[in-house]
Enzyme design. Sequence first.
Site, PDB file in Angstrom:
ATOM      1  N   LYS A  95      -5.578   2.828 -20.495  1.00  0.00           N
ATOM      2  CA  LYS A  95      -5.688   3.132 -21.969  1.00  0.00           C
ATOM      3  C   LYS A  95      -4.441   2.600 -22.598  1.00  0.00           C
ATOM      4  CE  LYS A  95      -9.561   4.111 -20.161  1.00  0.00           C
ATOM      5  NZ  LYS A  95      -9.826   5.606 -19.842  1.00  0.00           N
ATOM      6  N   ASP A 121      -5.209  16.030 -17.498  1.00  0.00           N
ATOM      7  CA  ASP A 121      -5.325  14.594 -17.823  1.00  0.00           C
ATOM      8  C   ASP A 121      -4.711  14.335 -19.144  1.00  0.00           C
ATOM      9  OD1 ASP A 121      -6.346  12.246 -18.691  1.00  0.00           O
ATOM     10  OD2 ASP A 121      -8.154  12.387 -17.323  1.00  0.00           O
ATOM     11  N   ARG A 163       0.681  -1.162   0.013  1.00  0.00           N
ATOM     12  CA  ARG A 163       0.137   0.102  -0.058  1.00  0.00           C
ATOM     13  C   ARG A 163       0.939   1.401  -0.039  1.00  0.00           C
ATOM     14  NH1 ARG A 163      -1.725   2.698   4.256  1.00  0.00           N
ATOM     15  NH2 ARG A 163      -1.705   0.796   5.402  1.00  0.00           N
ATOM     16  N   TYR A 190     -13.684  14.110 -18.546  1.00  0.00           N
ATOM     17  CA  TYR A 190     -13.947  12.651 -18.522  1.00  0.00           C
ATOM     18  C   TYR A 190     -15.104  12.476 -17.572  1.00  0.00           C
ATOM     19  CZ  TYR A 190     -13.460   8.065 -17.285  1.00  0.00           C
ATOM     20  OH  TYR A 190     -13.649   6.378 -16.890  1.00  0.00           O
TER      21      TYR A 190
HETATM   22  C1  LIG Z   1     -10.794   6.364 -18.720  1.00  0.00           C
HETATM   23  C2  LIG Z   1     -10.380   7.655 -18.307  1.00  0.00           C
HETATM   24  C3  LIG Z   1     -10.210   8.013 -16.836  1.00  0.00           C
HETATM   25  C4  LIG Z   1     -10.177   6.962 -15.959  1.00  0.00           C
HETATM   26  O1  LIG Z   1      -9.438   6.034 -15.679  1.00  0.00           O
HETATM   27  P1  LIG Z   1      -9.727   4.604 -15.119  1.00  0.00           P
HETATM   28  O2  LIG Z   1      -8.444   4.043 -15.294  1.00  0.00           O
HETATM   29  O3  LIG Z   1     -10.891   3.993 -15.865  1.00  0.00           O
HETATM   30  O4  LIG Z   1     -10.123   4.776 -13.649  1.00  0.00           O
HETATM   31  C5  LIG Z   1      -9.649   9.406 -16.693  1.00  0.00           C
HETATM   32  N1  LIG Z   1      -9.545  10.074 -17.701  1.00  0.00           N
HETATM   33  C6  LIG Z   1      -9.596   9.605 -19.017  1.00  0.00           C
HETATM   34  C7  LIG Z   1      -9.525  10.707 -19.951  1.00  0.00           C
HETATM   35  C8  LIG Z   1     -10.112   8.371 -19.371  1.00  0.00           C
HETATM   36  O5  LIG Z   1     -10.146   8.079 -20.719  1.00  0.00           O
END
Ligand SMILES: *Cc1c(COP(=O)(O)O)cnc(C)c1O
Length: 383
Positions: free
Chosen positions: A200, A175, A49, A103
């Site tokens: 992603k 982000d 953790r 998002y």
């Molecule tokens: C998918 C996504 C998130 C969230 O990510 P998780 O791994 O599903 O928690 C945040 N920002 C963007 C732009 C995303 O495409």
Amino acid sequence: MSKQQFDTRLIHAGLPQVPLGGAVVTPVFQSAITHFEGEGDYHDIRYIRLNNTPNHLELHAKLAALEGAEAAVVTASGMAAITTALLTVLRPGDHALFCSTLYGGTHDFVTMDLPGLGIEVDFVDPQDRGAWEAARRESTRLLYLESLTNPLLEVPDLEGAVAFCREHGLVSMVDNTFPSPFNFRPAELGFDLSLHSATKYLNGHSDLVAGAAIGQGELVERVRRKLAHLGGSLDPHACFLLCRGIKTLAVRMRHHNHSALVLARLLTGHGAVASVHHPGLEEHPQHERAARLFDGASGMLSFELHGGVEAADRMINTLKIPIQAPSLGGVESLVTRPATTSHSGMSAEARAASGIADGLVRVSVGLEDAGDLVADFEAALGA
Ligand SMILES: *Cc1c(COP(=O)(O)O)cnc(C)c1O
């Protein structure tokens, strides 16, 4: 950073100085606890953790090196990175500015959870620095953008955001999931913190959920300590898989960038298509900015058909290669209608106000042969 340096860092950055047991690839350290060796600080105790197994440390060093940043920390999901980073910076009584096209998960956290903690928020147009100035208060602490907006793929005024935050002493957060560090490195432009859904492009194989916060050293250390309290730490086995996925980011992103542009050009010239959104297209409203700041326009694109929802669904159901699913950034092409998935939580009016038509189709272009994808879309558009 030159592309050669980037490609080399992907493979070698973060490897332990002394190979563990002689291993070329760091094995999975699936041990929750380790022997006490007189660590003086709670956060130095080796415990999963506390994000400090050899698998975590390798990823932290690799991710920091990829964005030319001072430090990085991995998290159990993109949302863990985003919420932990926001809760690190914001206190009751603070105010924060968020781009209006967030998002969905981030939007829900900002609108449903932050107000209950006494944190006030305003949504601003990511292109309009004047609007940020107008919304700023004495209590404003941060500006939060997404480096490519979803699903219309606009490129915000990223340089203006860094200048605005520096002028007013705000924390700048972005982000950076959609471009990935291959196409854009926020720290090089001066952002304090870049956040990722590593689910992603970073992992790239649609087989795990993970996140990362990358940026200024002292801020990342505060995020790491907050993460230890909130508990959204990544498991060592997921660290291992993510590290394996990241090594091929450059070869994958070159292919994603190329194929998406090929497909975007085909769609632009097709009689059934009303509009196409992809920052690699010369006619995209922020193409000049994308070409200047990014090394590629990503594998993401969206488009509308003249025939609206009905034509979009017919085309989606006729396509043979892309899988109908939300999410993005994997080896397989995905196609979705955001009004039914990622943006179904918004009211129809709010979607319309954001320019997201119900018939809009979003594609995450995968690593299949670009010619096969073009042929598949041509056939489906003709149906
Ligand atoms: C998918 C996504 C998130 C969230 O990510 P998780 O791994 O599903 O928690 C945040 N920002 C963007 C732009 C995303 O495409």
